[in-house]
Design a protein around this motif. Sequence first.
Motif, PDB file in Angstrom:
ATOM      1  N   ILE A  51      25.004  60.384  19.317  1.00  0.00           N
ATOM      2  CA  ILE A  51      25.724  60.133  18.554  1.00  0.00           C
ATOM      3  C   ILE A  51      26.511  58.617  17.413  1.00  0.00           C
ATOM      4  O   ILE A  51      26.176  57.887  19.030  1.00  0.00           O
ATOM      5  N   THR A  52      26.297  58.268  16.311  1.00  0.00           N
ATOM      6  CA  THR A  52      25.852  56.143  16.062  1.00  0.00           C
ATOM      7  C   THR A  52      27.313  56.029  16.016  1.00  0.00           C
ATOM      8  O   THR A  52      28.353  56.292  15.824  1.00  0.00           O
ATOM      9  N   ALA A  53      27.711  54.586  16.033  1.00  0.00           N
ATOM     10  CA  ALA A  53      29.077  53.952  15.369  1.00  0.00           C
ATOM     11  C   ALA A  53      29.562  54.614  15.124  1.00  0.00           C
ATOM     12  O   ALA A  53      30.859  54.992  15.018  1.00  0.00           O
ATOM     13  N   GLY A  54      28.822  54.693  13.680  1.00  0.00           N
ATOM     14  CA  GLY A  54      29.455  55.369  12.450  1.00  0.00           C
ATOM     15  C   GLY A  54      30.043  56.734  12.106  1.00  0.00           C
ATOM     16  O   GLY A  54      29.939  57.236  11.565  1.00  0.00           O
ATOM     17  N   GLY A  55      29.017  57.850  13.843  1.00  0.00           N
ATOM     18  CA  GLY A  55      29.607  59.065  13.716  1.00  0.00           C
ATOM     19  C   GLY A  55      28.408  59.986  13.157  1.00  0.00           C
ATOM     20  O   GLY A  55      28.279  60.943  13.324  1.00  0.00           O
ATOM     21  N   ILE A  56      27.020  59.216  13.168  1.00  0.00           N
ATOM     22  CA  ILE A  56      26.219  59.866  12.836  1.00  0.00           C
ATOM     23  C   ILE A  56      25.364  60.729  13.938  1.00  0.00           C
ATOM     24  O   ILE A  56      25.244  59.598  14.847  1.00  0.00           O
ATOM     25  N   ALA A  57      25.233  62.006  14.004  1.00  0.00           N
ATOM     26  CA  ALA A  57      25.020  62.709  14.885  1.00  0.00           C
ATOM     27  C   ALA A  57      23.458  63.172  15.113  1.00  0.00           C
ATOM     28  O   ALA A  57      22.885  64.033  13.534  1.00  0.00           O
ATOM     29  N   THR A  58      22.549  62.881  15.351  1.00  0.00           N
ATOM     30  CA  THR A  58      21.281  64.090  15.379  1.00  0.00           C
ATOM     31  C   THR A  58      20.986  64.892  16.859  1.00  0.00           C
ATOM     32  O   THR A  58      21.853  64.885  17.973  1.00  0.00           O
ATOM     33  N   TYR A  59      20.160  65.515  16.876  1.00  0.00           N
ATOM     34  CA  TYR A  59      20.395  67.154  18.234  1.00  0.00           C
ATOM     35  C   TYR A  59      18.234  67.206  18.288  1.00  0.00           C
ATOM     36  O   TYR A  59      17.634  66.920  17.393  1.00  0.00           O
ATOM     37  N   ALA A  60      18.297  67.229  19.083  1.00  0.00           N
ATOM     38  CA  ALA A  60      16.671  68.045  19.431  1.00  0.00           C
ATOM     39  C   ALA A  60      16.331  69.073  18.998  1.00  0.00           C
ATOM     40  O   ALA A  60      18.186  69.824  18.422  1.00  0.00           O
ATOM     41  N   ASP A  61      15.363  69.445  18.897  1.00  0.00           N
ATOM     42  CA  ASP A  61      14.959  70.296  17.949  1.00  0.00           C
ATOM     43  C   ASP A  61      15.689  71.860  19.097  1.00  0.00           C
ATOM     44  O   ASP A  61      16.095  72.904  17.776  1.00  0.00           O
ATOM     45  N   SER A  62      15.455  71.890  20.209  1.00  0.00           N
ATOM     46  CA  SER A  62      16.111  72.812  20.941  1.00  0.00           C
ATOM     47  C   SER A  62      16.922  73.064  21.199  1.00  0.00           C
ATOM     48  O   SER A  62      17.584  74.477  21.353  1.00  0.00           O
ATOM     49  N   VAL A  63      18.336  72.425  20.647  1.00  0.00           N
ATOM     50  CA  VAL A  63      19.825  72.113  20.256  1.00  0.00           C
ATOM     51  C   VAL A  63      20.147  72.354  19.630  1.00  0.00           C
ATOM     52  O   VAL A  63      21.468  73.233  19.159  1.00  0.00           O
ATOM     53  N   LYS A  64      19.234  72.344  18.099  1.00  0.00           N
ATOM     54  CA  LYS A  64      20.049  72.238  17.063  1.00  0.00           C
ATOM     55  C   LYS A  64      20.843  73.546  16.519  1.00  0.00           C
ATOM     56  O   LYS A  64      20.559  75.030  16.856  1.00  0.00           O
ATOM     57  N   GLY A  65      21.897  73.706  16.121  1.00  0.00           N
ATOM     58  CA  GLY A  65      23.062  74.912  16.127  1.00  0.00           C
ATOM     59  C   GLY A  65      23.507  75.039  17.298  1.00  0.00           C
ATOM     60  O   GLY A  65      24.104  76.371  16.654  1.00  0.00           O
ATOM     61  N   ASP A  72      35.997  61.193  21.729  1.00  0.00           N
ATOM     62  CA  ASP A  72      37.686  60.159  20.886  1.00  0.00           C
ATOM     63  C   ASP A  72      37.387  59.163  21.120  1.00  0.00           C
ATOM     64  O   ASP A  72      37.780  58.246  22.286  1.00  0.00           O
ATOM     65  N   THR A  73      37.107  57.528  20.453  1.00  0.00           N
ATOM     66  CA  THR A  73      37.129  56.756  20.527  1.00  0.00           C
ATOM     67  C   THR A  73      38.637  56.454  20.853  1.00  0.00           C
ATOM     68  O   THR A  73      39.249  55.590  21.981  1.00  0.00           O
ATOM     69  N   ALA A  74      39.625  57.047  20.535  1.00  0.00           N
ATOM     70  CA  ALA A  74      41.408  56.958  21.325  1.00  0.00           C
ATOM     71  C   ALA A  74      41.531  57.013  23.239  1.00  0.00           C
ATOM     72  O   ALA A  74      42.004  56.843  23.857  1.00  0.00           O
ATOM     73  N   LYS A  75      40.936  58.341  23.247  1.00  0.00           N
ATOM     74  CA  LYS A  75      40.313  58.593  24.776  1.00  0.00           C
ATOM     75  C   LYS A  75      39.066  58.552  25.523  1.00  0.00           C
ATOM     76  O   LYS A  75      38.980  58.118  26.359  1.00  0.00           O
ATOM     77  N   ASN A  76      38.087  57.395  24.949  1.00  0.00           N
ATOM     78  CA  ASN A  76      36.946  56.210  25.112  1.00  0.00           C
ATOM     79  C   ASN A  76      36.452  57.538  25.503  1.00  0.00           C
ATOM     80  O   ASN A  76      35.265  57.278  26.703  1.00  0.00           O
ATOM     81  N   THR A  77      36.456  58.480  24.855  1.00  0.00           N
ATOM     82  CA  THR A  77      36.077  60.383  25.506  1.00  0.00           C
ATOM     83  C   THR A  77      34.223  60.974  24.600  1.00  0.00           C
ATOM     84  O   THR A  77      34.820  60.884  23.413  1.00  0.00           O
ATOM     85  N   LEU A  78      33.338  61.071  24.915  1.00  0.00           N
ATOM     86  CA  LEU A  78      32.139  61.706  24.551  1.00  0.00           C
ATOM     87  C   LEU A  78      32.305  63.442  24.820  1.00  0.00           C
ATOM     88  O   LEU A  78      32.518  63.135  25.964  1.00  0.00           O
ATOM     89  N   TYR A  79      31.913  63.966  23.921  1.00  0.00           N
ATOM     90  CA  TYR A  79      31.993  65.062  24.771  1.00  0.00           C
ATOM     91  C   TYR A  79      29.817  65.858  24.255  1.00  0.00           C
ATOM     92  O   TYR A  79      30.082  65.364  23.166  1.00  0.00           O
ATOM     93  N   LEU A  80      29.975  67.128  24.657  1.00  0.00           N
ATOM     94  CA  LEU A  80      29.048  67.792  24.260  1.00  0.00           C
ATOM     95  C   LEU A  80      29.991  69.215  24.731  1.00  0.00           C
ATOM     96  O   LEU A  80      29.992  69.935  25.586  1.00  0.00           O
ATOM     97  N   GLN A  81      29.793  69.598  23.636  1.00  0.00           N
ATOM     98  CA  GLN A  81      30.205  71.645  22.903  1.00  0.00           C
ATOM     99  C   GLN A  81      28.938  72.101  23.592  1.00  0.00           C
ATOM    100  O   GLN A  81      28.551  71.875  22.284  1.00  0.00           O
ATOM    101  N   MET A  82      28.840  73.163  24.329  1.00  0.00           N
ATOM    102  CA  MET A  82      27.340  73.598  24.212  1.00  0.00           C
ATOM    103  C   MET A  82      27.712  75.339  24.277  1.00  0.00           C
ATOM    104  O   MET A  82      28.482  76.055  25.085  1.00  0.00           O
ATOM    105  N   LYS A  83      27.242  76.123  22.877  1.00  0.00           N
ATOM    106  CA  LYS A  83      27.171  77.544  22.943  1.00  0.00           C
ATOM    107  C   LYS A  83      25.497  78.173  22.650  1.00  0.00           C
ATOM    108  O   LYS A  83      24.424  77.752  22.325  1.00  0.00           O
ATOM    109  N   SER A  84      25.962  79.574  23.069  1.00  0.00           N
ATOM    110  CA  SER A  84      24.596  80.881  23.015  1.00  0.00           C
ATOM    111  C   SER A  84      23.731  79.802  23.675  1.00  0.00           C
ATOM    112  O   SER A  84      22.332  79.904  23.850  1.00  0.00           O
TER     113      SER A  84
END
Length: 120
Positions: A51-65, A72-84
């Motif tokens: 994810i870029t500073a501007g909030g643009i996200a890209t994904y590997a094909d294997s995980v798209k969807g 969260d810039t206020a918490k200085n934290t990056l997340y990765l929500q993984m489903k399925s």
Amino acid sequence: QVQLVESGGGLVQPGGSLRLSCVASRSIFGIGAMGWYRQAPGEQRELVARITAGGIATYADSVKGRFTISKDTAKNTLYLQMKSLKPEDTAVYYCAAGPYYSGTFRPDSWGQGTQVTVSS
């Protein structure tokens, strides 16, 4: 550079969900991009999502969807929500941060990694 500490990995059954977190030692505002890489045994490290500073996200094909990267810039934290989740998602997941220019993410800071195991 910035120090990064991941958490949230673990053992999950196929079809399950996990959320990874990555806390930075300083403000992530202005960092060119942040991302998640993974490395399975015997495999090369691969970029899963960024994810870029501007909030643009890209994904590997294997995980798209299935995976969602956010920050969260206020918490200085990056997340990765993984489903399925699938057994082939099993790997050590690394948080990374660094410059992003000419369409390329060039991380110069890495976390220590967190293990994700998908198995029944």
